[in-house]
Each structure stands twice: as structure tokens, then as C-alpha cells.
Design a protein around this motif. Sequence first.
Motif, PDB file in Angstrom:
ATOM      1  N   GLY B  42      96.840  36.774 -72.534  1.00  0.00           N
ATOM      2  CA  GLY B  42      97.177  38.172 -72.758  1.00  0.00           C
ATOM      3  C   GLY B  42      98.599  38.273 -73.218  1.00  0.00           C
ATOM      4  O   GLY B  42      99.390  37.330 -73.031  1.00  0.00           O
ATOM      5  N   GLY B  43      98.943  39.410 -73.806  1.00  0.00           N
ATOM      6  CA  GLY B  43     100.304  39.601 -74.270  1.00  0.00           C
ATOM      7  C   GLY B  43     101.066  40.427 -73.272  1.00  0.00           C
ATOM      8  O   GLY B  43     100.932  40.240 -72.073  1.00  0.00           O
ATOM      9  N   ALA B  44     101.844  41.356 -73.767  1.00  0.00           N
ATOM     10  CA  ALA B  44     102.578  42.249 -72.885  1.00  0.00           C
ATOM     11  C   ALA B  44     101.595  43.213 -72.248  1.00  0.00           C
ATOM     12  O   ALA B  44     100.742  43.779 -72.925  1.00  0.00           O
ATOM     13  CB  ALA B  44     103.605  43.022 -73.695  1.00  0.00           C
ATOM     14  N   VAL B  82      99.948  34.880 -71.005  1.00  0.00           N
ATOM     15  CA  VAL B  82     100.453  34.048 -72.108  1.00  0.00           C
ATOM     16  C   VAL B  82      99.593  34.233 -73.346  1.00  0.00           C
ATOM     17  O   VAL B  82      98.410  34.540 -73.256  1.00  0.00           O
ATOM     18  CB  VAL B  82     100.475  32.546 -71.744  1.00  0.00           C
ATOM     19  N   GLY B  83     100.210  34.025 -74.500  1.00  0.00           N
ATOM     20  CA  GLY B  83      99.456  34.033 -75.754  1.00  0.00           C
ATOM     21  C   GLY B  83      99.303  35.420 -76.298  1.00  0.00           C
ATOM     22  O   GLY B  83      98.779  36.307 -75.644  1.00  0.00           O
ATOM     23  N   TYR B  89      94.367  44.839 -72.693  1.00  0.00           N
ATOM     24  CA  TYR B  89      93.504  46.007 -72.780  1.00  0.00           C
ATOM     25  C   TYR B  89      93.191  46.440 -71.366  1.00  0.00           C
ATOM     26  O   TYR B  89      93.145  45.641 -70.450  1.00  0.00           O
ATOM     27  CB  TYR B  89      92.219  45.698 -73.534  1.00  0.00           C
ATOM     28  N   VAL B  90      93.016  47.725 -71.234  1.00  0.00           N
ATOM     29  CA  VAL B  90      92.777  48.239 -69.894  1.00  0.00           C
ATOM     30  C   VAL B  90      91.294  48.422 -69.666  1.00  0.00           C
ATOM     31  O   VAL B  90      90.770  48.134 -68.618  1.00  0.00           O
ATOM     32  CB  VAL B  90      93.483  49.585 -69.677  1.00  0.00           C
TER      33      VAL B  90
END
Lengths: 391, 446
Positions: B42-44, B82-83, B89-90
Motif C-alpha cells: 500500500g502507499g500513503a 510499502v510499495g 483504498y478504504v
Amino acid sequence: MASVCFYFQVHQPSRLRRYSVFDTDTNYFDDYKNAEICRKVAQKCYVPSNRLMLELIRRYGKAFWVSYSITGVAIEQFERWAPEVLDTFRALVDTGQVELLGETYYHSLAFLYSREEFRAQVEAHAAKIGETFGLRPRVFRNTELIYNNDLSHFVQGMGHIGICAEGADHVLGYRSPNYVYRPVGAEKISLLLKNYRLSDDIAFRFSDRNWSEWPLRAEKFAQWINEVNGNGFVVNLFMDYETFGEHQWADSGIFDFMYHLPEHVLRHPDNNFMTLSRAVQTYAPVAELDIPHMISWADVERDLSAWLGNAMQSNALHELYRLEEPVKAGGDPQLLHDWRRLQTSDHFYYMCTKWFADGDVHKYFNPYESPYDSYINFMNCLDNVRSRLRR
Amino acid sequence: MRILMLGWEFPPFISGGLGTACYGLAKALSDLGAEILFVLPGGAADQRLDRVRVVSAAERSPGRTFTYWTVEGLEHVELVPVGAAIQPYVTEEEYLEQRRREERAAARTAGESAQTRPPALDPMRPTSLGLTSGPTIYAGDLFSEVHRYARLVAEVARQAHFDVIHAHDWMTFPAGLSVAALSGKPLVAHMHSTEFDRSGLSVNQRIYDVERAGLHGARLAVCVSRMTRDLVTSRYGVPEAKCRVIYNAITVNGEPVHQQCQRIEKDDKIVLFLGRITMQKGPEYFLAAAKKVAEVMDNVKFIMAGSGDMIKRMIELAAAMGIGHRVTFTGFLRGDDVDRIYEMADLYVMPSVSEPFGLAPLEALSHDVPVLISKQSGVSEVLVHALKVDFWDIHEMANKIIAVLRHPPLQKTLKEHGAFEVRKFSWADAARQCLDAYQEALQGAR
């Protein structure tokens, strides 16, 4: 004096087959499985045990006596699938040293729901015993030793001179089960209480290797009986007959134990063996015993919770007995017999959900995977009985 | 004990079944004092998630280059998404919407027509993305994500201190294996679901190979049921001595259920299917049983709540069976809607063809709904107060559904005992068993 009174319970329920809500036929019972179990238990328990008792009677003559209670549904099954069991029982009865007790034909809980039905079943059982063995029961035991004051009065009215109950701590208090009692307010009937410690030593603990007294030998057990001398007159050893060879396997030494027990018991000059009616006639009641609430010999609670402990059990029983009037009014003998066979207490025992303390016993006897399955199956059969009434 | 935990989902970043289990386990471990560094793809994360807080890397440890997050209530857990390939997404809808946009863009670029477009991804279970029959481009995407994740995890691991590696499901196994090789720390592989559960016999060989390598490379394999353990030993050739069965659990919060909502129709009994509508969950057996029930009872409605690749077929099947008017499809439900649907239901049915554990029946029981579950589920090994049936035995399934609807004492007894029994499934117990497994893995390592 210590009179050892053995009473063995002989019972096999008519187990139900898997009966789904979509089934419409009237064959509720699993004859294949019932025959298989009946033959298996006959071979492992009834026949060898009967032979053993016969041998003991031949060996000790008038010194060895035993009592049995055989349900009507069990006799029906023996007639169909294991006639050798009945032959050996007849041989035992013919010695004159075996007593047969009275109970409900269908091993039912009828006393709790319908006195009329209860009376009919007790009479049907007495008739079956008379027809099969030529005896008339004089001492009564209710299904699973379910008992209260009312019951003793009722069966006294039916001509019995004795009745059995569990020697439960919570009714006895400081008193000992090793005396004959008088049910409160009764005049003509005596109460015999099961010595559950000594009975369960044989019936439940005999092969338990974690038990501090294991292995139990006849000599040691006779010693415990001797200790009753001076402290009581009777030692009531009430248990399922299936203890021999079925609950306690032959390789546990249970048959050898029984074979040697009379020898060690009779070694003490004050000991003897008696049938239940002989005990009632020999010993006068020492006190009145007031048991207003229902007790039984089941589980640690010794109450009705094994058959009436949850909403399903109570619902199934109420729905069943609600049909009494229409079933009897209908006049269909097959329907009446089916309805009565559904009354056998085992069907409700299978629905018990309090597995946690008594899990092993409940599971061992339960042909269902869960109490819920047994309730569903039973209610499906009952639905069909209802639909037959509508026809 | 410091644990490097590798997972694919973690609420609130995503909350599928795997995420729920990882959360419950991580929280219980944290409560027992274990420290967890949880790495997930996941990102931010979305700043709207109020339970999540960013901890600047420098604040925690000067040498770290990744962003660390903490979640309220998880004292000893640090999350490291990471990545950047997967956007955070929620909700499922947002995710699906995003995938659809990407697909449309891809289709435009490639000049493809909309008809040949492959099915949308199911975010709740990235492993069942039609990998077996679907176009390989997505499989390729997922595998490259799995490997990118592994590389990034190795980076994180270089900057972190930990005693054991705990990897959840195959997507994290390559990462677990590489970190184990780099650090020399023991790997514990946790099987929440096998390729055989998800795909029956049409197994994706690549996924199977990854699962097998992970299980064999791990010091211990944690299986969520005996059923899963038996698959792991028979299908993957893992010695039984290496397997530990640790059942999932459920957090019963004790909050009262909503009372304000109205029943759809007061006279109707409601039988509920709630889960993904995919082959693994056996929706067609539910419909077949529903038809049999509908033949003998009038006042029954069947609700199928959930989404999945078989939903269209199921709507058509219900119509073809002539019970379309008795079956309601709600689509994917969440939050309050889930509570409401449970409150309306008289019975929850889980007819899964192969369910490694099956958390949903425990959720239903904690909502006071009795359950009928397939015997082909891990939870049926431990749940006593439930009705059980073979998933293929629609006759018996219907028999039991009818019994519950017709006999209130049955429903009552199941509810009362079930609500009590469900409290027995505690994450604290599972966490203690995990700690034992870590100890064992560490001893084996020395």
C-alpha cells in the motif's frame, strides 16, 4: 446384617431412522440399526451375563438372588432379533431366585405428563412380563429412577409393595441409603434407595485406571459391603445390566469380578443376597422420607435435566403428549404403538445440551452428531404422526 | 519478542476476512506485550482514517526510510505500508471503481471493446482474481506485486530488529522466505486459505508453487483448522510435525445490537447468506436448498448479501428455479447494514464448499443469529452449537432450515448456547499459541 440387593436394568430404545421433513412414510424406526445393536449387546453382554448369573445361582443355591427390570420395548426387540436373550432370562426366572420389577412398557416419562397413560403403560408392562415369564411384578422402578412422593402413592395404589429411587445426597442428608424407608404418607409401600457410591464403583469406575481404587477386586468390594454391617441392612446395587461387557468391557475383568463377588460377600456370616421384594418384606422401614421434587439417577444433578433441561426437550415432550387424546380417540393400534414408542426417554436424552460435565456418557449413547439433529429428527416424526391424525 | 509480521491486508487499510484475522491476532499479541512490525502493501494511507496516525520515521528511529503508522488501540504494533503500486483504498467500491477506471483506460489504449473486458478484480481476496481462468495479465500484475512487495519487505527488514517472521498467506511467502534467508531468522508460515480451498481442483500452479515453497521453507506452518492442516500435509507434502493448528477467533465487543430498525415484512422468516458469492462459498447449494424450503413453506424469504464473480449467475439461477421473488440480492454490505441484516435474520447459512476456517458464523452468533454451516469448514471442527450439514446435501440443508423456521425452541436453544459459546473463541488464546509457536521456531533455529 448386610443384604446385597442387585437390580439390573435391561433396556434398548427403538432408535429413530433419519427422518427428514420431506419424508411421508410411517417407518420412523431404524430396524436395521436396532437389530444390529440388539444383537451386538446380546452377544457382548446379555447372553454371557445371564449365563454367569445362572452359574452363580447353581453354585450358591439359595444364597444368591438377583432382580431385573426389563422394558417392554427391549423384550420386543429380543423377540425379533435375539431370542436367545429371552431364553436365558427364562432359565434364570425358572430357578425361582430371580425377581422382575415393574416399570413403564416404553421406558417413558409418562408419569410427568399423563397419569392415565402412565397407568396404561405399567399395566401393559406387567401383562408382557406375565405373558413372557409368568411373573407379576411387585416392586416398581420408574424410568431412570425418576421419583417423588406422588409416584410412590400412585404405584402403591396399583398394588406394589416396594419402589426404587436414587439415594441422592440432597434428599438423604445425614441419612444412609442402607435402610428401608417409608415414603411420606404412604402405608403399604417401602422405599429402596440406590447406594450410588458402591453401585457406581462397579457401573462407572470399574475400569477407570485413574481411579485410586483401580483395579477393583471382589475381595476389596466385599470388604466395603462388610463395613455396612451395624450401619444398615441393605446395600442396593442398582445399575444398567449393560455394565457387564458393554460399558465395562470383558477385558476389564468385570465378569471375573462378578463371578467371585458372591464368594467374598458370603464369607462374612452376616451377609446375604436378596431380591428387592424380599428386602421389603424382611426389613421394616426405619423412617419416613419426604421427596417432593423429582429426582433421578442421571448425571451429577440427579434430577430431570437430562431429559428436560432445555427448550427443545420440553417442547418435544409437550408436543408429544398433546397428541394423547387424538391418538387414543383415533383407534388406530399401529399409530398408538408408534406414538408410544416415541415416548421412550432416550429420544429426549439425545437432545440434552449440558454435555460439559457429563459429556462422555451422553456422547457414548447418542446416535446423533448433535442434540439439535436429534430434536429435528424427532419433530419430523411427530409432524408425520400429526398428519396421520388429520387423515 | 519482536515479530516481523507480513500481511496483505490490515484494517483500516483494508478489511477483508484475512485483514480481520490479522488485526485480531496482532492486537492480542500486542496486548500480551509482543512487539509487531506489520508490513503490508500500500502507499500513503488515507488521512481521513481517524484511528491511524503517522509516525515520522525519524521520530521512531533515525535510520529508517519508510513511513511508520500506529493504529489506535494497538500499543505495540507499527504498520509499514510499502510499495506505491497499489493505492490505498478504504472501501471495496472505491477500489473497484479505481480498477474499473484503470481497465477502461487500458481498454482504450489497447483499442479493445468493452465486451472482451476481463472481470473486475475482487479486492477482498486478491488471490481469487480469476487467476485460474481469467486473463493472465492480471495474474501477472498480482505476481509482480507479490515480488515487488518481497523486495520492499527485505528493505524494511534490513532497517528493523526482530526475532521471528510471521507471514500470512501465500502473497507474503516470497517476502518471508527472502527475509528469512537474509536475516537467518525463523519463518512461521500461516495458512489462512489454500489454493485448493479457493479453486477446487483447477489449481493455479504458480500459486501452488509459491504456497509449497513457503510452507517447506518455513520452520513451522500454522494452519487455521485441522481441515487446513490435512490439506497442507496431503497436498503440499508438509510433515505433520511441522504443523500447528491455531483456530481463528472473534472479538465480541458486548455492544447491544441496534433496535431501531424495522423488519422488512413482519410475517416473513428470513434466511441469510452473507459472504462473497463465489464458487468457494457454495451459493448454488444455498439456492437449491432454498427452492426445497420454498416448496413447503410460504412465509420465507432468502437474502444473499455479498458480491462476487457468481452473482449474475445466481440471480439467473434463482429466476430459472422459479424462486426469484423469494430471493433478495443486496450486493456488498458493510457497517450498520451488516448489523441490520443480522438483526432481521432468523438463520444464517454458510454452505461453503471448502472453508479453511469461517469467521462469518461466529459473527452471526455474536449477533444472536443461529447458524447452519457446512461440515467442510474449519469452524465446524470447534463450534458445537451450530447445525451442520455437508455442503452438497441440499436435502438435509433444507430439512434443517425448515426445522429452525418451524420450531422456535430450536432457534432459541441454538441462539442461547451459541451466544455463550462464541465467547470461547478468543484471540488471546490464539496469540498465546502463536507465541508458543515462535518459541518452538526459535529453539529449532538454534
